[in-house]
Motif scaffolding. Structure first.
Motif, short mmCIF file in Angstrom:
data_model
loop_
_atom_site.label_atom_id
_atom_site.label_comp_id
_atom_site.label_asym_id
_atom_site.label_seq_id
_atom_site.Cartn_x
_atom_site.Cartn_y
_atom_site.Cartn_z
N HIS A 38 -3.38 2.22 4.10
CA HIS A 38 -4.73 2.21 3.54
C HIS A 38 -5.26 3.64 3.47
O HIS A 38 -5.03 4.44 4.38
CB HIS A 38 -5.67 1.36 4.38
CG HIS A 38 -5.22 -0.05 4.54
ND1 HIS A 38 -5.13 -0.92 3.49
CD2 HIS A 38 -4.79 -0.73 5.63
CE1 HIS A 38 -4.69 -2.08 3.92
NE2 HIS A 38 -4.47 -1.99 5.21
N TYR A 89 0.80 -1.22 0.00
CA TYR A 89 0.00 0.00 0.00
C TYR A 89 0.83 1.28 0.00
O TYR A 89 0.29 2.36 -0.08
CB TYR A 89 -0.99 -0.01 1.17
CG TYR A 89 -2.04 -1.06 0.95
CD1 TYR A 89 -3.03 -0.88 0.00
CD2 TYR A 89 -2.01 -2.25 1.64
CE1 TYR A 89 -3.98 -1.85 -0.24
CE2 TYR A 89 -2.95 -3.24 1.40
CZ TYR A 89 -3.94 -3.03 0.46
OH TYR A 89 -4.86 -3.99 0.22
N ILE A 149 -10.23 2.92 -2.13
CA ILE A 149 -10.31 4.06 -1.22
C ILE A 149 -11.58 3.85 -0.41
O ILE A 149 -12.67 3.73 -0.98
CB ILE A 149 -10.37 5.40 -1.98
CG1 ILE A 149 -9.09 5.61 -2.78
CG2 ILE A 149 -10.63 6.55 -1.01
CD1 ILE A 149 -9.14 6.82 -3.71
N THR A 161 -2.51 1.27 -4.89
CA THR A 161 -3.82 1.51 -4.29
C THR A 161 -4.85 0.68 -5.03
O THR A 161 -4.93 0.73 -6.25
CB THR A 161 -4.21 3.00 -4.37
OG1 THR A 161 -3.23 3.77 -3.69
CG2 THR A 161 -5.57 3.24 -3.74
N HIS A 199 -3.70 8.41 4.73
CA HIS A 199 -3.18 7.05 4.67
C HIS A 199 -2.98 6.62 6.12
O HIS A 199 -2.23 7.28 6.86
CB HIS A 199 -1.84 6.99 3.92
CG HIS A 199 -1.94 7.44 2.50
ND1 HIS A 199 -1.89 6.56 1.45
CD2 HIS A 199 -2.09 8.66 1.96
CE1 HIS A 199 -1.99 7.24 0.32
NE2 HIS A 199 -2.12 8.52 0.61
#
Length: 134
Positions: free
Chosen positions: A122, A70, A77, A74, A117
């Motif tokens: 993530h 990550y 989202i 990506t 993030h």
């Protein structure tokens, strides 16, 4: 339309205790009935949950693929909607203060959002949509 009752987002994490501490600082709670050394169930709301799974345990569900890095990739989202801009700002500041990295910011055509993030990389997008300004 499908009759979905609940949503579970599964996220791989490097260190479960660090991840729990990070999200606890943001104000999230966890279901102890679904928590052990491999995973925890973070409660987002009454019908939405994030399962934080340590990477070796998460990998068991991916027999033919690898876990994404990550920091360089990506794949999703995760967007969380809030009633007000102030709620977006409050949670965003908590995330940054807890060690999250800043993401993108948007304030146009009724859409106000801030992303970050988390400590595992993530992306979470916090947003408020003003339907009256569209």
């Amino acid at each position: 339309m499908a009759n979905v009752k609940m949503t579970f987002i599964n996220l791989p994490v490097k260190d479960l205790n660090e991840s729990i501490a990070f999200y606890t600082e943001l104000g999230f709670k966890f279901n102890p009935d679904f928590t052990d050394e491999n995973a925890t169930c973070m409660i987002i709301n009454d019908t939405t949950f994030a399962m934080l799974l340590v990477e070796p345990f998460f990998k068991q569900f991916l027999p033919s693929t690898e876990i994404a890095d990550y920091k360089t990739t990506t794949s999703v989202i995760n967007a969380l909607s809030f009633e007000t801009r102030d709620e977006v700002d409050e949670l965003y500041e908590k995330a940054i203060n807890a060690g999250a990295k800043k993401g993108y910011l948007m304030d146009e055509q009724g859409m106000y959002s801030k992303s970050f993030h988390d400590i595992n990389g993530h992306i979470l997008e916090l947003f408020h949509m003003d339907m009256n300004s569209k």
